[in-house]
Design an enzyme around this catalytic site. Structure first.
Site: not given
Lengths: 292, 292
Positions: B95, B170, B238
């Site tokens: 990701t 995502k 993150k």
């Protein structure tokens, strides 16, 4: 058991009909008398005041708009307290202040009666199908007594605690509905602004940790700009006011809920008070890049 | 088809094993070489660099921590670009930044290769069971080519659009996960501060419009003060950094997501970076009434 029913709105009317159809002796009252007609034709007795409903009933169900409406129906002129007989139970199925329910209960206890608070979720469709979720605050004995009535109106009946705890659980429900909806609106806006097909995005993620009822049901409506009300902005605002008051009362900061409340104030200012809550997507659009 | 796999962490290791067990000729590389041992014993070839993986493979899968890690693996010294053969495809399942994927794709196109971005959700359990949701950004031809590999690692595979759109999807997933979790934390805190049994509240509401994966799975853990990580605060942060950057890029204000990001910064400051994201409940507790 003789049952009274006060408040035959979009929710109350089909709920009262289920009780009548289950064979109970039913007395009804509604401010707009026309809404009682078909029930009276089907065998219900028409009362001229909440006091008269109380006089004719062992259990009196109320479902009206807001805290002052319930207070008026119970304690106002010709209210329930003017007619109620010893040992009766008032079941309030409105969504109102938990604190107000406790105060009304105290007044009823003084005349050897009691209150059950039993707000619902599931909307008009749930009311029509008798599949409401009913969140109950009650003494054990009262709950046992009114349970057969709940069973003809709902499919998920939960005893959440003493009087007031039905309302508190309903407010938790509204916190969850609101903040989850905010996430859906942000994801849909983020997708569209990045030229992602929001419908494809929803399909890709809804089965996993991102999934929710709000995403599966209101996400696609945002994507199609379908703002027909399942649940109206104005009604959510009423509930979020109750949430905020109750949250302040116990000093719990509700950051996400507070933002949704402010954005829904914006929705009202933009003239969307009677649209469905999924219009939140358009509110975010109005404060972001407008051409995407 | 010869397959390369770079990054054998908690997600990558079981994913690589599924590919090996499906009968593919597999070459592996990992910074910590010990994590390759059982795969090599089971028939995989050990490479000494990403370049060597690329030289031996038609499709090179990468799954590492963050944007700079992917850039290093692809473009760094002895990186994929130093070994890749014409016509190969790099499949990045990390990701990372959507923009970075597009830039890496451009570099690969210059040498007659291409990139597919295919981040996943479903956690380590999904990786172990081969039931990940895989969100794919790719050219049609590339997707067709790598689809058999996705099918051994995942159960929901969605083509979201061109390169970069896997990552964007995502990020939508992470917006939904974050804001929905905030609603759950607020509802649980509100319940507890009002002496409601949060477990009863969750049961009462989770089947309706308030329902979500986060409520059903993380609500009960909050209620039990079980903060074992399903997904760690540090990792969510993150991802929320990536969301914020991408949101800024298209001028979409993300109010709920922004609040969760700040509260998770607070969680990190309180020493909870390696706890599960449901610790959000404790962060709210720390800014509210502390004795309830």
């Amino acid at each position: 058991m003789k049952v009274g029913f006060i408040g035959l709105g979009i929710m109350g009317h089909p709920m009262a009909r289920h009780i009548l159809e289950a064979g109970y002796d039913l007395t009804v009252f509604n401010r707009t008398v026309q809404r009682t007609e078909d029930l009276v034709q089907a065998g219900a007795t028409l009362a001229s005041s909440p006091a008269e409903v109380a006089l004719r009933s062992d259990v009196i169900i109320t479902i009206v708009s807001d805290t002052p409406d319930v207070e008026e129906v119970v304690s106002g002129t010709d209210g329930i307290l003017d007619g109620i007989r010893k040992g009766s139970v008032v079941v309030d199925m409105s969504t109102i202040s938990p604190q107000a329910e406790r105060e009304l209960d105290a007044k009823l206890v003084e005349v050897d009666c009691s209150l059950v608070d039993a707000p619902v979720s599931g909307g008009d469709v749930g009311a029509q199908n008798g599949t409401l979720a009913i969140m109950v605050g009650a003494r054990e004995g009262d709950l046992t007594r009114v349970m057969p009535l709940f069973e003809v109106m709902g499919s998920t009946i939960t005893h959440c605690g003493p009087v007031g705890h039905g309302q508190l659980t309903k407010l938790c429900n509204q916190i969850l509905v609101s903040v989850t909806l905010l996430g859906v609106a942000e994801a849909v806006r983020f997708a569209e602004a990045n030229n992602l097909d929001a419908a494809v995005m929803i399909e890709a993620v809804k089965g996993g940790a991102a999934g929710s009822w709000q995403l599966a049901n209101l996400g696609p409506r945002m994507e199609k700009c379908d703002y027909a009300p399942g649940f109206m902005v104005d009604l959510l605002q009423k509930d979020l006011r109750l949430v905020t008051e109750a949250g302040d009362h116990v000093s719990v900061p509700l950051l996400g809920t507070g933002i949704v409340r402010q954005l829904m104030t914006s929705a009202q200012a933009l003239g969307w008070g009677r649209e469905g809550t999924q219009i939140l997507d358009q509110v975010l659009r109005s404060i972001g890049k407008s051409d995407v």
